[in-house]
Design a protein around this motif. Structure first.
Motif, short mmCIF file in Angstrom:
data_model
loop_
_atom_site.label_atom_id
_atom_site.label_comp_id
_atom_site.label_asym_id
_atom_site.label_seq_id
_atom_site.Cartn_x
_atom_site.Cartn_y
_atom_site.Cartn_z
N SER A 176 0.84 -0.62 -0.14
CA SER A 176 -0.19 -0.19 -0.12
C SER A 176 0.82 1.01 0.24
CB SER A 176 -1.08 0.04 1.36
OG SER A 176 -2.44 -0.99 1.34
N LEU A 177 2.08 1.30 0.99
CA LEU A 177 3.30 2.47 0.34
C LEU A 177 3.92 2.44 -0.85
CD1 LEU A 177 4.42 1.97 4.51
CD2 LEU A 177 3.01 3.61 3.46
N GLU A 178 3.43 1.22 -1.40
CA GLU A 178 4.53 1.72 -2.67
C GLU A 178 3.93 2.56 -3.78
OE1 GLU A 178 6.63 -1.51 -5.95
OE2 GLU A 178 7.47 -1.61 -3.43
N ARG A 179 2.42 1.76 -3.45
CA ARG A 179 0.99 1.71 -4.86
C ARG A 179 0.60 3.46 -4.30
NH1 ARG A 179 -4.57 -1.52 -6.01
NH2 ARG A 179 -4.92 0.17 -8.05
N TRP A 180 -0.03 3.80 -3.36
CA TRP A 180 -0.30 4.63 -3.14
C TRP A 180 0.44 6.24 -2.04
CZ3 TRP A 180 -4.23 5.04 -5.31
CH2 TRP A 180 -5.26 3.96 -6.03
N GLY A 181 2.04 5.55 -2.13
CA GLY A 181 2.37 6.25 -1.37
C GLY A 181 2.22 7.44 -0.01
N GLU A 182 1.90 8.63 -0.61
CA GLU A 182 1.59 9.62 1.37
C GLU A 182 0.20 9.76 0.20
OE1 GLU A 182 3.08 14.20 1.34
OE2 GLU A 182 5.00 12.56 0.50
N LYS A 183 0.06 9.48 -0.07
CA LYS A 183 -1.77 9.89 -0.11
C LYS A 183 -2.26 8.94 1.06
CE LYS A 183 -5.66 8.70 -3.32
NZ LYS A 183 -5.70 8.38 -4.38
N PHE A 184 -1.56 7.34 0.63
CA PHE A 184 -2.71 6.17 1.93
C PHE A 184 -1.77 7.01 3.05
CE2 PHE A 184 -0.17 2.33 4.39
CZ PHE A 184 -1.56 1.88 4.05
N GLU A 185 -0.47 7.22 3.61
CA GLU A 185 0.06 8.40 4.70
C GLU A 185 -1.15 8.73 4.86
OE1 GLU A 185 4.13 8.77 5.25
OE2 GLU A 185 4.78 7.60 3.57
N ARG A 186 -1.48 9.57 4.23
CA ARG A 186 -2.27 10.81 5.12
C ARG A 186 -4.08 10.55 4.88
NH1 ARG A 186 -0.16 13.34 0.78
NH2 ARG A 186 -2.13 13.40 -0.71
N THR A 240 -1.15 9.90 11.42
CA THR A 240 -1.85 10.73 12.03
C THR A 240 -0.21 11.43 11.62
OG1 THR A 240 -0.34 10.19 13.97
CG2 THR A 240 -2.79 10.42 13.97
N ASP A 241 0.10 13.09 11.71
CA ASP A 241 1.42 13.42 11.93
C ASP A 241 2.36 13.19 12.47
OD1 ASP A 241 0.12 15.10 10.13
OD2 ASP A 241 0.32 16.42 10.29
N VAL A 242 1.93 12.94 13.24
CA VAL A 242 2.93 12.38 14.89
C VAL A 242 3.10 11.33 14.22
CG1 VAL A 242 2.82 11.48 17.24
CG2 VAL A 242 1.88 13.68 16.35
N LYS A 281 7.07 9.74 13.37
CA LYS A 281 7.61 8.30 13.79
C LYS A 281 7.91 7.64 12.82
CE LYS A 281 7.46 6.46 18.27
NZ LYS A 281 7.32 7.17 19.21
N ALA A 282 7.65 7.15 12.08
CA ALA A 282 8.11 6.14 10.96
C ALA A 282 9.04 6.86 10.38
CB ALA A 282 6.88 5.76 10.27
N ALA A 283 9.22 8.08 9.53
CA ALA A 283 10.22 8.90 9.24
C ALA A 283 11.44 8.76 9.71
CB ALA A 283 9.91 10.14 9.02
N ARG A 284 11.59 8.78 11.39
CA ARG A 284 12.43 8.58 12.45
C ARG A 284 13.23 7.48 11.93
NH1 ARG A 284 9.93 12.05 15.02
NH2 ARG A 284 8.99 10.26 17.11
N ARG A 285 12.42 6.19 11.49
CA ARG A 285 12.72 4.72 11.41
C ARG A 285 12.85 4.06 10.43
NH1 ARG A 285 8.49 2.59 16.68
NH2 ARG A 285 9.77 3.77 17.72
N PRO A 286 14.35 5.05 9.08
CA PRO A 286 13.58 4.03 8.16
C PRO A 286 14.35 2.73 7.81
CG PRO A 286 16.11 5.30 8.63
CD PRO A 286 14.63 5.58 9.66
N TYR A 287 14.34 2.08 8.66
CA TYR A 287 15.27 0.41 8.72
C TYR A 287 14.00 -0.14 8.85
CZ TYR A 287 19.61 2.07 7.70
OH TYR A 287 20.61 2.96 7.06
N THR A 288 12.87 0.19 9.71
CA THR A 288 11.87 -0.38 10.42
C THR A 288 10.50 0.24 10.20
OG1 THR A 288 12.08 0.47 12.98
CG2 THR A 288 12.70 -1.48 12.12
#
Length: 133
Positions: free
Chosen positions: A18-28, A32-34, A38-45
């Motif tokens: 889902s992240l690969e297919r929809w990217g930021e649209k799926f995330e948003r 939440t922004d929080v 948190k996910a952005a600070r954890r690139p390997y996980t």
């Protein structure tokens, strides 16, 4: 007293797709922004971070007995950490309204959340307790 309980087991590969297919649209739409920060600070996980939060949202929706209906949306359920570091939920919109609706008068709702993962699985359990005010 326990007024709600839910669990969910999420496949990380499904969240990665889902992240690969929809990217930021799926995330948003779902996080939440929080949670996104948190996910952005954890690139390997990153995928596991999102998958555990997805599982928590699903478990909460089951615990309140509505699923994702009656105004309960993924983005209204945010995983945050208590000062102790323990995960818990911060609610908004329809998710907060549903919790208030099911909490008996004279009580406050306390949400207990536990998260775990072991690739390719992420799991969450939610218990909602009503404590006398």
């Amino acid at each position: 007293m326990i007024i709600g309980m839910g669990s969910d087991l999420t496949n990380m590969d499904r969240i990665a797709a889902s992240l690969e297919r929809w990217g930021e649209k799926f995330e948003r739409r779902c996080f939440t922004d929080v949670e996104r920060a948190k996910a952005a600070r954890r690139p390997y996980t990153r995928t596991g971070t999102f998958a555990k939060r997805w599982a928590a949202k699903e478990a909460f929706a089951k615990a309140v007995g509505t699923g994702f209906s009656r105004g309960v949306f993924h983005k209204d359920i945010g995983v945050v950490n208590a000062p102790s570091g323990a995960p818990t939920l911060e609610l908004a919109g329809g998710a907060a309204a549903r919790l208030a609706e099911m909490t008996p008068e004279g009580h406050e709702a306390v949400i207990h959340l536990t998260l775990t993962d072991d690739h390719p699985w992420a799991q969450a359990f939610v218990i909602i307790e009503a404590r006398p005010s």
